[in-house]
Design a protein around this motif. Structure first.
Motif, PDB file in Angstrom:
ATOM      1  N   PRO A  20     186.110 -16.880  31.851  1.00  0.00           N
ATOM      2  CA  PRO A  20     187.559 -17.740  31.648  1.00  0.00           C
ATOM      3  C   PRO A  20     188.136 -18.032  33.062  1.00  0.00           C
ATOM      4  O   PRO A  20     187.947 -17.409  34.032  1.00  0.00           O
ATOM      5  CB  PRO A  20     188.156 -16.693  30.872  1.00  0.00           C
ATOM      6  CG  PRO A  20     187.541 -15.304  31.063  1.00  0.00           C
ATOM      7  CD  PRO A  20     186.217 -15.598  31.308  1.00  0.00           C
ATOM      8  N   GLY A  21     188.547 -19.037  32.993  1.00  0.00           N
ATOM      9  CA  GLY A  21     189.386 -19.655  34.440  1.00  0.00           C
ATOM     10  C   GLY A  21     188.751 -20.187  35.132  1.00  0.00           C
ATOM     11  O   GLY A  21     189.017 -20.435  36.416  1.00  0.00           O
ATOM     12  N   TRP A  23     187.825 -23.120  35.536  1.00  0.00           N
ATOM     13  CA  TRP A  23     188.103 -24.285  35.869  1.00  0.00           C
ATOM     14  C   TRP A  23     189.318 -24.404  36.987  1.00  0.00           C
ATOM     15  O   TRP A  23     189.669 -25.365  37.537  1.00  0.00           O
ATOM     16  CB  TRP A  23     188.832 -24.970  34.716  1.00  0.00           C
ATOM     17  CG  TRP A  23     189.825 -24.091  33.960  1.00  0.00           C
ATOM     18  CD1 TRP A  23     189.564 -23.126  33.054  1.00  0.00           C
ATOM     19  CD2 TRP A  23     191.349 -23.873  34.347  1.00  0.00           C
ATOM     20  NE1 TRP A  23     190.718 -22.411  32.787  1.00  0.00           N
ATOM     21  CE2 TRP A  23     191.690 -22.917  33.484  1.00  0.00           C
ATOM     22  CE3 TRP A  23     192.095 -24.581  35.158  1.00  0.00           C
ATOM     23  CZ2 TRP A  23     193.049 -22.496  33.319  1.00  0.00           C
ATOM     24  CZ3 TRP A  23     193.369 -24.043  35.219  1.00  0.00           C
ATOM     25  CH2 TRP A  23     193.908 -23.111  34.139  1.00  0.00           C
ATOM     26  N   MET A  24     189.961 -23.027  37.491  1.00  0.00           N
ATOM     27  CA  MET A  24     191.043 -22.887  38.203  1.00  0.00           C
ATOM     28  C   MET A  24     190.614 -23.212  39.764  1.00  0.00           C
ATOM     29  O   MET A  24     189.904 -22.178  39.860  1.00  0.00           O
ATOM     30  CB  MET A  24     191.892 -21.818  37.872  1.00  0.00           C
ATOM     31  CG  MET A  24     193.213 -21.637  38.289  1.00  0.00           C
ATOM     32  SD  MET A  24     194.115 -20.213  37.967  1.00  0.00           S
ATOM     33  CE  MET A  24     193.783 -20.002  36.360  1.00  0.00           C
ATOM     34  N   CYS A 103     198.488 -20.021  23.893  1.00  0.00           N
ATOM     35  CA  CYS A 103     197.350 -19.509  23.727  1.00  0.00           C
ATOM     36  C   CYS A 103     196.981 -18.392  22.789  1.00  0.00           C
ATOM     37  O   CYS A 103     195.943 -18.262  22.027  1.00  0.00           O
ATOM     38  CB  CYS A 103     196.951 -19.059  25.181  1.00  0.00           C
ATOM     39  SG  CYS A 103     196.594 -20.534  26.271  1.00  0.00           S
ATOM     40  N   ASP A 107     194.418 -18.322  19.855  1.00  0.00           N
ATOM     41  CA  ASP A 107     193.531 -17.072  19.801  1.00  0.00           C
ATOM     42  C   ASP A 107     193.472 -16.475  18.415  1.00  0.00           C
ATOM     43  O   ASP A 107     192.723 -16.291  17.670  1.00  0.00           O
ATOM     44  CB  ASP A 107     193.755 -16.108  20.702  1.00  0.00           C
ATOM     45  CG  ASP A 107     192.635 -14.737  20.632  1.00  0.00           C
ATOM     46  OD1 ASP A 107     191.479 -15.512  20.950  1.00  0.00           O
ATOM     47  OD2 ASP A 107     192.840 -13.527  20.341  1.00  0.00           O
ATOM     48  N   GLU A 129     191.602 -24.188  28.182  1.00  0.00           N
ATOM     49  CA  GLU A 129     192.005 -22.970  27.587  1.00  0.00           C
ATOM     50  C   GLU A 129     191.558 -22.940  26.112  1.00  0.00           C
ATOM     51  O   GLU A 129     190.981 -21.827  25.575  1.00  0.00           O
ATOM     52  CB  GLU A 129     193.311 -22.577  27.884  1.00  0.00           C
ATOM     53  CG  GLU A 129     193.960 -22.359  29.181  1.00  0.00           C
ATOM     54  CD  GLU A 129     193.680 -21.077  29.637  1.00  0.00           C
ATOM     55  OE1 GLU A 129     193.253 -20.206  29.129  1.00  0.00           O
ATOM     56  OE2 GLU A 129     194.313 -20.712  30.845  1.00  0.00           O
ATOM     57  N   GLU A 132     188.096 -22.363  25.650  1.00  0.00           N
ATOM     58  CA  GLU A 132     187.544 -20.972  25.943  1.00  0.00           C
ATOM     59  C   GLU A 132     187.761 -20.307  24.907  1.00  0.00           C
ATOM     60  O   GLU A 132     186.773 -19.361  24.433  1.00  0.00           O
ATOM     61  CB  GLU A 132     188.256 -20.733  27.141  1.00  0.00           C
ATOM     62  CG  GLU A 132     187.777 -21.159  28.534  1.00  0.00           C
ATOM     63  CD  GLU A 132     188.550 -20.599  29.820  1.00  0.00           C
ATOM     64  OE1 GLU A 132     188.291 -20.845  30.951  1.00  0.00           O
ATOM     65  OE2 GLU A 132     189.409 -19.569  29.650  1.00  0.00           O
ATOM     66  N   ILE A 133     189.046 -20.324  24.467  1.00  0.00           N
ATOM     67  CA  ILE A 133     189.234 -19.501  23.135  1.00  0.00           C
ATOM     68  C   ILE A 133     188.432 -19.731  21.974  1.00  0.00           C
ATOM     69  O   ILE A 133     187.880 -18.830  21.421  1.00  0.00           O
ATOM     70  CB  ILE A 133     190.891 -19.796  22.786  1.00  0.00           C
ATOM     71  CG1 ILE A 133     191.762 -19.239  23.814  1.00  0.00           C
ATOM     72  CG2 ILE A 133     191.084 -19.067  21.239  1.00  0.00           C
ATOM     73  CD1 ILE A 133     193.091 -19.664  23.505  1.00  0.00           C
TER      74      ILE A 133
ATOM     75  N   TYR B 264     188.168  -8.549  29.474  1.00  0.00           N
ATOM     76  CA  TYR B 264     188.738  -9.772  30.193  1.00  0.00           C
ATOM     77  C   TYR B 264     188.310 -11.215  29.511  1.00  0.00           C
ATOM     78  O   TYR B 264     189.056 -12.186  29.485  1.00  0.00           O
ATOM     79  CB  TYR B 264     188.361  -9.861  31.638  1.00  0.00           C
ATOM     80  CG  TYR B 264     188.898 -10.933  32.369  1.00  0.00           C
ATOM     81  CD1 TYR B 264     190.139 -11.148  32.850  1.00  0.00           C
ATOM     82  CD2 TYR B 264     187.921 -11.898  32.935  1.00  0.00           C
ATOM     83  CE1 TYR B 264     190.465 -12.306  33.489  1.00  0.00           C
ATOM     84  CE2 TYR B 264     188.255 -13.046  33.834  1.00  0.00           C
ATOM     85  CZ  TYR B 264     189.462 -13.354  33.808  1.00  0.00           C
ATOM     86  OH  TYR B 264     189.964 -14.393  34.690  1.00  0.00           O
ATOM     87  N   TRP B 265     186.734 -11.188  29.084  1.00  0.00           N
ATOM     88  CA  TRP B 265     186.570 -12.473  28.447  1.00  0.00           C
ATOM     89  C   TRP B 265     187.465 -12.867  27.365  1.00  0.00           C
ATOM     90  O   TRP B 265     187.672 -13.965  26.995  1.00  0.00           O
ATOM     91  CB  TRP B 265     185.260 -12.194  27.779  1.00  0.00           C
ATOM     92  CG  TRP B 265     184.237 -13.412  28.411  1.00  0.00           C
ATOM     93  CD1 TRP B 265     183.575 -14.513  27.607  1.00  0.00           C
ATOM     94  CD2 TRP B 265     183.461 -13.452  29.551  1.00  0.00           C
ATOM     95  NE1 TRP B 265     182.955 -14.770  28.499  1.00  0.00           N
ATOM     96  CE2 TRP B 265     182.807 -14.596  29.634  1.00  0.00           C
ATOM     97  CE3 TRP B 265     183.605 -12.455  30.729  1.00  0.00           C
ATOM     98  CZ2 TRP B 265     181.864 -14.943  30.567  1.00  0.00           C
ATOM     99  CZ3 TRP B 265     182.920 -12.818  31.853  1.00  0.00           C
ATOM    100  CH2 TRP B 265     181.973 -13.963  31.743  1.00  0.00           C
ATOM    101  N   LYS B 268     191.120 -13.200  28.658  1.00  0.00           N
ATOM    102  CA  LYS B 268     191.373 -14.111  29.582  1.00  0.00           C
ATOM    103  C   LYS B 268     192.156 -14.115  30.547  1.00  0.00           C
ATOM    104  O   LYS B 268     192.774 -13.191  30.961  1.00  0.00           O
ATOM    105  CB  LYS B 268     191.555 -15.672  28.594  1.00  0.00           C
ATOM    106  CG  LYS B 268     190.715 -15.922  27.498  1.00  0.00           C
ATOM    107  CD  LYS B 268     190.585 -17.211  27.142  1.00  0.00           C
ATOM    108  CE  LYS B 268     191.750 -18.396  27.122  1.00  0.00           C
ATOM    109  NZ  LYS B 268     191.602 -19.133  28.230  1.00  0.00           N
ATOM    110  N   ASP B 269     192.701 -15.369  31.408  1.00  0.00           N
ATOM    111  CA  ASP B 269     193.560 -15.046  32.440  1.00  0.00           C
ATOM    112  C   ASP B 269     194.942 -14.935  31.966  1.00  0.00           C
ATOM    113  O   ASP B 269     196.038 -15.532  32.812  1.00  0.00           O
ATOM    114  CB  ASP B 269     193.423 -16.299  33.392  1.00  0.00           C
ATOM    115  CG  ASP B 269     193.188 -17.747  32.507  1.00  0.00           C
ATOM    116  OD1 ASP B 269     192.933 -17.462  31.633  1.00  0.00           O
ATOM    117  OD2 ASP B 269     193.229 -18.876  33.315  1.00  0.00           O
ATOM    118  N   LEU B 270     195.318 -14.698  30.853  1.00  0.00           N
ATOM    119  CA  LEU B 270     196.773 -14.880  30.272  1.00  0.00           C
ATOM    120  C   LEU B 270     197.307 -13.539  30.556  1.00  0.00           C
ATOM    121  O   LEU B 270     196.891 -12.654  29.537  1.00  0.00           O
ATOM    122  CB  LEU B 270     196.567 -15.450  28.929  1.00  0.00           C
ATOM    123  CG  LEU B 270     196.059 -16.944  28.924  1.00  0.00           C
ATOM    124  CD1 LEU B 270     195.603 -17.205  27.627  1.00  0.00           C
ATOM    125  CD2 LEU B 270     197.199 -17.708  29.462  1.00  0.00           C
TER     126      LEU B 270
END
Lengths: 399, 399
Positions: A20-21, A23-24, A103, A107, A129, A132-133, B264-265, B268-270
């Motif tokens: 995840p992430g 892309w950042m 998000c 999910d 995002e 990814e979810i 973490y997957w 995510k980055d949330l």
């Protein structure tokens, strides 16, 4: 012990995706962040939120700091019903679920509907995002191109007919950001909206409508899909991240009681009482309508500034869409792999998000990049676009 | 449209369970809440948290209100490493994941490890929220009785041997609250701790250690399972809910990089940047060691008060355990269905949680009830126990 042997089948599958992430971009200090889809700091109501915290503590003391929250935490539900009404939707309290931002809503919806073999349809490109979810639940994702009128519903119909004819699994839902889409900024036409709802009814799928930007229109408001929905096919996902502040993580689901109840089963009774009470107190104390009008004004000007700068500084071959709301401008750089340019841009002092992250098949996004006009000041936007124009111009000379 | 037809298989199974939060009694205003496992309002550091918010806003303004947070939001990770060290664990930052309270940690771990056919072992009785969470993933839950020395590891071994011999699926993990257990207040003996770790290594399962109460000892500290673990079999779940305030929802997972990365997957980055930054600022500003010493003192006295009141007001047949830390006293009322008594107790002005909610098979908990000494003042504890004693006494006369 090799614990990964104990992982579930779906975890093993999920771990095959990119982390995840990804892309950042790793933006150096001081660089101009045209990558960040953050609200503009000067319109984040920091002082008002601070005052809301102080008022809340005065009034309710420890109550919002416990598990079940307080009167103010509960109040948020009502205020989100008001926000929903502003978007044309009458939502009963049993049809609304507060979530940790959009998000968590996505999910939860993925968890409610998707098995490992389930099929979903997304826009191409779409919110990274969300990709990814959904990828954490299924690898059966179909993407349908967006044009200047939004997702191409005729292509959805083609796919549905073909799958039906050949006996393939039908999609559980179509995920769309119909208004001021992330990343393209485009808005779905009324014909397409009607047509999407009609397909959902006919073929029996859900439409998950992400309306994070709907209130940020610069010209005219567009009706939500849910406000047009007479058959209970739309699940609406709202968010206060772009209107107030993302760091409080307040989003919501508005849907049939059946769907809300299933999402609640997984979310359980676990809210974020303090964040919810702060947001509720803030909403109670301000004229939110005025606040949103101000946001529209500020972001419309920032968009104009970015468009002018693009016209001035981009090489001739570069093109971009002109959104009528939201946070983003979607830029095409023909013949250039934008992911390959990112490093040079960051070194030059400006960031963007390469288009590939918004596509199921990254190759499709090779020539695109997303710019946010939301976060940076007008001066920084001009400077950032100039820097990016330099990097792209140089590239075209050397190639 | 009948959207429930579109629900995933696991959703359809999950919806067969009782709705979340069924265990929570509907306590009338003014009644004495011996049901609520909330921290004592007078030791919730409300003023300090308020001051942390104000300091945070002064220093970082809008930063913690954006998606990715701020320096302070990041600081929390380090501070949770310090909290872990206090519990005897050296945790690298790649081995730590901040979560929305212990419950998100448990949900993420269930998601990482459990398929629909996976087997897990829980204590009997156990934390009702954990039961709800695991039931959403699998119906193959085995419960092993807890006695005064914690979960009976010899019975775990018996089950494991039998399953291995008969070729049944082996459990993915054992979920335990080894120290000041919820609901029984019991603490696992050192022999059992060592034996559980040895079983985990030998039979290849994970131990999920919930340590929400570990720092709240009134006599002596007990080492965490993770601090004794030499084989990487323990996943530690920490929480600041009982030490600071549950409404900020700050918990964490400390585990191998492999497991943290998988959790973490899905997370995510949330993060919750604002809540995290507030907590980090608070922890930075106070002497947390002093705070915890004060908590131990306050809760130890409240426990004494409750034990005295029980001795004075309970009918002779009623018995209870004497915990040496935590929030709860576990009470047995022989021959009485405590769930049936709840209504009368609420009418009399006192609440508790019926034992059945803490058991996989509610029938096993029929005669038990959980009292919290954490939330109410000493005077209210005495009054509440007296009221409950009256209700139970009356019942035994009329029966």
């Amino acid at each position: 012990m090799n614990t990964s042997l104990l992982f579930s089948t779906s975890t093993k599958l999920a771990l095959k995706n990119d982390p995840p992430g990804e892309w950042m971009p790793n933006v150096p200090d001081g660089a101009i962040r045209l990558s960040s889809g953050f609200p503009y700091p000067l319109v984040v109501p920091v002082a008002e939120l601070q005052s809301a915290v102080n008022r809340l503590v005065e009034k309710e003391w420890d109550l919002p700091l416990h598990y079940v929250g307080s009167e103010k935490s509960d109040l948020l539900q009502q205020q989100l019903q008001v926000r929903s009404a502003v978007r044309g939707m009458k939502v009963a309290s049993s049809e609304l679920l507060v979530t940790s931002g959009a998000c968590q809503a996505l999910d939860l919806l993925a968890r409610v509907f998707l098995d490992e073999h389930s099929v979903v349809i997304v826009e191409s490109p779409t919110y990274m995002e969300a990709l990814e979810i959904f990828r954490n639940y299924t690898s059966h994702i179909i993407s349908i191109p967006v044009d200047e009128d939004g997702i191409q519903t005729d292509l959805i119909e083609e796919v549905l007919r073909e799958r039906m004819t050949t006996g393939l699994a039908m999609p559980k839902f179509v995920y769309t950001i119909p208004t001021f889409q992330n990343p393209t900024g485009t808005t779905m036409s009324m014909e397409r909206r009607v047509s999407l709802l009609e397909l959902a009814k006919r073929f029996g799928f859900i439409v998950v409508e992400d309306d994070a930007y709907g209130e940020l229109f610069f010209e005219e408001a567009f009706p939500t899909l849910k406000s047009l929905d007479e058959d209970g096919v739309v699940v609406y996902v709202g968010s206060l991240s772009k209107l107030v502040a993302p760091g409080l993580r307040i989003g919501w689901i508005a849907a049939s009681e059946e769907i809300v109840s299933a999402a609640y089963w997984f979310k359980k009774d676990l809210d974020h009482p303090f964040a919810q009470a702060v947001m509720a107190t803030y909403l109670e104390e301000v004229d939110f309508g005025d606040h949103v009008v101000r946001l529209r004004d500020v972001y419309a000007r920032k968009l104009d500034v970015m468009l002018e700068a693009l016209a001035e500084w981009m090489p001739d071959s570069v093109t971009w869409g002109v959104p009528s709301g939201g946070y983003f401008v979607w830029v095409r750089v023909p013949g250039v792999d934008t992911a390959g340019v990112l490093k040079a841009a960051l070194e030059a002092g400006v960031s963007f998000i390469p288009g590939k992250y918004f596509y199921l098949d990254g190759e499709d996004g090779r020539e695109y990049l997303r710019l946010s006009f939301s976060y940076m000041s007008e001066a920084k936007i001009v400077e950032g676009v100039r820097l990016l124009g330099d990097v792209l111009g140089l590239l075209q000379i050397t190639e």
